[in-house]
Design a protein around this motif. Structure first.
Motif, short mmCIF file in Angstrom:
data_model
loop_
_atom_site.label_atom_id
_atom_site.label_comp_id
_atom_site.label_asym_id
_atom_site.label_seq_id
_atom_site.Cartn_x
_atom_site.Cartn_y
_atom_site.Cartn_z
N LEU A 1 0.83 -1.21 0.00
CA LEU A 1 0.00 0.00 0.00
C LEU A 1 0.86 1.26 0.00
O LEU A 1 0.52 2.25 -0.66
CB LEU A 1 -0.92 -0.01 1.22
N GLN A 2 1.96 1.23 0.74
CA GLN A 2 2.88 2.37 0.74
C GLN A 2 3.36 2.68 -0.68
O GLN A 2 3.40 3.83 -1.10
CB GLN A 2 4.08 2.10 1.63
N ARG A 3 3.68 1.62 -1.40
CA ARG A 3 4.20 1.79 -2.76
C ARG A 3 3.16 2.40 -3.70
O ARG A 3 3.50 3.13 -4.64
CB ARG A 3 4.66 0.43 -3.31
N GLU A 4 1.88 2.13 -3.41
CA GLU A 4 0.81 2.66 -4.25
C GLU A 4 0.27 4.01 -3.76
O GLU A 4 -0.67 4.56 -4.34
CB GLU A 4 -0.35 1.66 -4.33
N GLY A 5 0.86 4.53 -2.69
CA GLY A 5 0.45 5.84 -2.19
C GLY A 5 -0.86 5.86 -1.43
O GLY A 5 -1.50 6.92 -1.30
N VAL A 6 -1.27 4.73 -0.89
CA VAL A 6 -2.50 4.67 -0.11
C VAL A 6 -2.29 5.40 1.21
O VAL A 6 -1.26 5.22 1.87
CB VAL A 6 -2.91 3.20 0.15
N GLN A 7 -3.27 6.20 1.61
CA GLN A 7 -3.18 6.90 2.89
C GLN A 7 -3.61 5.96 4.01
O GLN A 7 -4.62 5.25 3.89
CB GLN A 7 -4.05 8.15 2.88
N LEU A 8 -2.84 5.95 5.08
CA LEU A 8 -3.09 5.08 6.22
C LEU A 8 -3.26 5.95 7.46
O LEU A 8 -2.32 6.60 7.90
CB LEU A 8 -1.92 4.10 6.42
N TRP A 9 -4.46 5.97 8.03
CA TRP A 9 -4.72 6.74 9.24
C TRP A 9 -4.98 5.78 10.39
O TRP A 9 -5.92 4.98 10.33
CB TRP A 9 -5.97 7.61 9.07
N ASN A 10 -4.17 5.85 11.41
CA ASN A 10 -4.50 5.12 12.63
C ASN A 10 -5.14 6.09 13.63
O ASN A 10 -5.28 7.28 13.36
CB ASN A 10 -3.28 4.41 13.22
N ASN A 11 -5.56 5.56 14.78
CA ASN A 11 -6.27 6.37 15.78
C ASN A 11 -7.43 7.14 15.13
O ASN A 11 -7.71 8.30 15.49
CB ASN A 11 -5.31 7.35 16.46
N SER A 12 -8.10 6.50 14.19
CA SER A 12 -9.18 7.15 13.44
C SER A 12 -10.38 6.21 13.37
O SER A 12 -10.35 5.22 12.65
CB SER A 12 -8.72 7.51 12.03
N ALA A 13 -11.42 6.53 14.12
CA ALA A 13 -12.58 5.65 14.23
C ALA A 13 -13.66 6.03 13.23
O ALA A 13 -14.08 7.20 13.15
CB ALA A 13 -13.15 5.72 15.65
N ALA A 14 -14.14 5.07 12.46
CA ALA A 14 -15.27 5.28 11.57
C ALA A 14 -16.55 5.41 12.40
O ALA A 14 -16.80 4.58 13.28
CB ALA A 14 -15.38 4.14 10.57
N LEU A 15 -17.35 6.41 12.13
CA LEU A 15 -18.56 6.66 12.91
C LEU A 15 -19.83 6.23 12.18
O LEU A 15 -20.62 5.45 12.70
CB LEU A 15 -18.63 8.15 13.28
N GLU A 16 -20.03 6.76 10.98
CA GLU A 16 -21.23 6.41 10.22
C GLU A 16 -21.03 6.80 8.77
O GLU A 16 -20.22 7.67 8.44
CB GLU A 16 -22.46 7.13 10.78
N THR A 17 -21.79 6.14 7.89
CA THR A 17 -21.72 6.49 6.48
C THR A 17 -22.59 7.71 6.19
O THR A 17 -23.47 8.06 6.97
CB THR A 17 -22.20 5.32 5.60
N ILE A 18 -22.31 8.33 5.08
CA ILE A 18 -23.15 9.40 4.57
C ILE A 18 -23.96 8.82 3.41
O ILE A 18 -23.39 8.26 2.46
CB ILE A 18 -22.30 10.60 4.09
N LEU A 19 -25.27 8.91 3.50
CA LEU A 19 -26.16 8.31 2.51
C LEU A 19 -26.87 9.40 1.71
O LEU A 19 -27.36 10.38 2.29
CB LEU A 19 -27.19 7.42 3.18
N GLU A 20 -26.92 9.22 0.41
CA GLU A 20 -27.68 10.12 -0.46
C GLU A 20 -28.46 9.28 -1.45
O GLU A 20 -27.87 8.55 -2.25
CB GLU A 20 -26.73 11.08 -1.19
N HIS A 21 -29.80 9.36 -1.34
CA HIS A 21 -30.69 8.61 -2.23
C HIS A 21 -30.38 7.12 -2.20
O HIS A 21 -30.37 6.45 -3.25
CB HIS A 21 -30.59 9.15 -3.67
N GLY A 22 -30.10 6.61 -1.00
CA GLY A 22 -29.87 5.19 -0.84
C GLY A 22 -28.48 4.71 -1.19
O GLY A 22 -28.20 3.51 -1.13
N ARG A 23 -27.60 5.61 -1.55
CA ARG A 23 -26.23 5.25 -1.91
C ARG A 23 -25.26 5.82 -0.89
O ARG A 23 -25.42 6.95 -0.42
CB ARG A 23 -25.87 5.79 -3.30
N VAL A 24 -24.23 5.04 -0.54
CA VAL A 24 -23.18 5.53 0.36
C VAL A 24 -22.26 6.45 -0.43
O VAL A 24 -21.64 6.03 -1.42
CB VAL A 24 -22.39 4.35 0.97
#
Length: 591
Positions: free
Chosen positions: A257-280
């Motif tokens: 993932l590092q090689r592909e430039g993916v961002q990695l966030w630790n200490n970061s909790a997912a809370l909820e999705t954002i929905l619009e017209h039934g789509r995330v």
């Protein structure tokens, strides 16, 4: 500045308040936090992955390799999830490595095996997707990422079932964690007992050299090399960087993932999705002490590792103890349900079962060790219940062994070994000689006594029963034939035995004092019950329709095997396979 004039101390903002009592350093830090928060508002990614075990990291890599902008959010400080605790095995039938150990396999035979093992739990579409994409995933990941597998001649767990084979479990090759740079410090530590001196790891095949350093010049040289590197690593990195087992799998995925430039966030909790017209279309994340809203163009992938550490786990599992990662508290399940997803029907078994021993250190969380097979299958040991009698084949697969404990109502059992067994093979967190065990004795992890009768008194089992059990067990060891539970009677047992012990690699007399006892409890290492998903890991609603932009992989999706466990790595194998399929589906999806 002083007073109430229009200085920095008088500034007001809805997100942050700077008080006159703060010194300039604190004020600057607060302003920096505010700027960082504002900068994150409205940030957009193509894919956000919630969790950092092998399934989520596989999804992230597949998506990133195809050019998508990917973010991985991890709730805890540590990347790797329960995968980092594990042996790192992946159950993939008909994989490319089986021919190298002279095994010819096919998806047809694997399908036959699964039909027989799963019975009514067999899911035609999802099993077909797994069998097709599993071998593809192995080839593609090895061709494009740093993931590298190796074959092992481990039989399937139901060795006499039609369609069973050998070599479907792939292990991960060792990895040099120094490639990760500073990120190595944020990889979850391996379990005590699967490493020495905290974080010194070696491949399991190298253990005989380390546990017999004076057996040969080659063994001594290897041991000196490993220990010397570990000391250098401690000075340079604060931990060992030679990664093995599940830690190696996590390390290889993170480096990819590092090689592909993916961002990695630790200490970061997912809370909820954002929905619009039934789509995330986004995800709210607690990051840097603030809730931020992130947009996604393709989708959110739930890969939080199940809910083994949540209080509700005992509604689905009959165990008090789990060895799943501390962050596995059901975030994926909660977010999926809030987004309109549905849970699958309950499985007969909703988790990966394993007997667990506990180390209690004052002022620290209880450490848990899952006894999969490596130690309890070796000669010179046996396991008894509170009555001092054996109750199951000690070398049986962990799912079956704990199922027997559950069925017989055994809440505490005793893994007993003599001096030879402990020094040669180890017992849980008590590693083989020359690793010191005095702290484990002092803390009560291990009990010991000069005689069996004295040991029985110490652990509170009937003395007469335990003496008779040991006497009978030793007679079985002498003949190589376990007349009570057929230990060592199949290929799976023998794989984890000691081939140098004849006539039965799993049976050896328990007769040389002092004798040791280790308390074990029925437990699990992860939940296997979760969100209903389709063949591409898209989350389904109560009517079976996919929720646009929402995926669940690993232990956040319901087990493709309905909670059954056909072979070693039956969580990691499907987790990576459906992570691979989810990644490809995200690439194909329209904005």
């Amino acid at each position: 500045m002083t007073g109430t004039g229009p200085g920095i101390g008088a500034m007001r903002d809805p997100k942050v308040v700077l008080n006159n009592g703060d010194d300039i350093r604190v004020q600057i830090e607060k302003i920096g936090t505010l700027i960082n928060t504002i900068g994150n508002e409205g940030r957009e990614f193509d894919v956000i992955v919630v969790g950092s075990g092998c399934s989520g990291l596989t999804t992230a890599f597949v998506a990133a390799k195809h050019g998508l902008r990917v973010l991985v959010v991890e709730k805890t400080r540590w990347f790797g999830g329960t995968t980092a605790f594990s042996g790192g095995g992946a159950w993939i039938p008909a994989n490319k490595h089986q021919p190298s150990i002279q095994i010819e396999d096919s998806t047809t035979e694997a399908d036959k095996y699964l039909r027989n093992v799963l019975g009514p739990l067999y899911s035609q579409d999802r099993i077909a997707a797994f069998l097709k994409s599993g071998p593809e995933m192995v080839e593609w990941m090895e061709a494009h990422s740093k993931v590298a597998f190796k074959p092992v001649p481990l039989p399937d767990y139901h060795v006499s079932t039609p369609g069973a084979s050998v070599g479907r479990t792939l292990l991960t090759k060792e990895f040099d964690g120094r490639v990760l740079g500073k990120l190595i410090k944020d990889v979850r530590y391996p379990l005590q007992g699967l490493s020495a001196f905290g974080t010194m790891q070696v491949d399991p095949t190298a253990l005989p050299k380390l546990t017999n350093p004076f057996g040969s010049i080659a063994n001594l040289g290897y041991s000196i090399q490993i220990v010397s590197r570990y000391i250098r690593d401690l000075i340079a990195w604060g931990k060992g960087t030679a990664m093995a087992n599940g830690n190696a799998l996590v390390g290889r995925l993170l480096a990819s993932l590092q090689r592909e430039g993916v961002q990695l966030w630790n200490n970061s909790a997912a809370l909820e999705t954002i929905l619009e017209h039934g789509r995330v279309t986004g995800l709210k994340v607690l990051h840097g002490g603030h809730t931020i809203s992130l947009r996604v163009t393709k989708g959110v992938v739930l890969a939080s590792g199940g809910f083994g550490r949540s209080p509700e786990a005992q509604e689905y599992l009959p165990h008090e103890w789990t060895a799943s990662a501390p962050g596995s508290t059901g975030d994926g399940k909660r977010i999926g349900l809030q987004s309109g997803g549905a849970l699958a029907p309950k499985n007969p078994m909703n988790g990966i079962f394993a007997p667990i021993s506990l180390l209690k250190v004052p002022g620290k969380p209880i450490r848990r060790y899952p006894h999969f097979a490596i130690d309890r299958s070796k000669p010179g040991s046996l396991i008894v219940g509170p009555d001092g009698k054996r109750f199951e084949n000690e070398s049986a697969p962990y799912q079956e062994f704990v199922s027997t404990m559950d069925r017989k109502g055994i809440q505490e059992a005793f893994y007993i070994g003599d001096r030879t067994h402990l020094r040669k093979y180890g017992m849980g967190m008590a590693l083989p000689w020359p690793y010191p065990i005095w702290q484990l004795l002092r803390r009560g992890y291990l009990e010991h006594a000069p005689t069996i009768s004295a040991l029985a008194d110490k652990i509170g089992v009937p003395r007469v029963n335990l003496e008779r059990t040991i006497e009978q067990f030793n007679s079985f060891a002498a003949t190589g034939n376990d007349l009570e539970y057929s230990r060592g009677g199949n290929a799976y047992d023998r794989f984890y035995g000691d081939s140098s012990v004849k006539p039965n690699p799993n049976l050896g007399a328990c007769q040389r004092g002092p004798f040791y006892a280790l308390r074990i409890y029925p437990g699990n290492v992860s939940t296997l019950f979760g969100l209903a998903t389709d063949v591409d890991a898209q989350v389904l609603d109560s009517k079976g329709h996919p929720i646009a932009g929402l995926y669940a992989v690993g232990c956040d999706q319901n087990s493709v095997f309905g909670g059954a466990y056909p072979g070693g790595g039956s969580s990691i194998g499907p987790g990576m396979t459906f992570g691979y399929r989810a990644g490809l589906s995200l690439v194909r999806s329209k904005q």
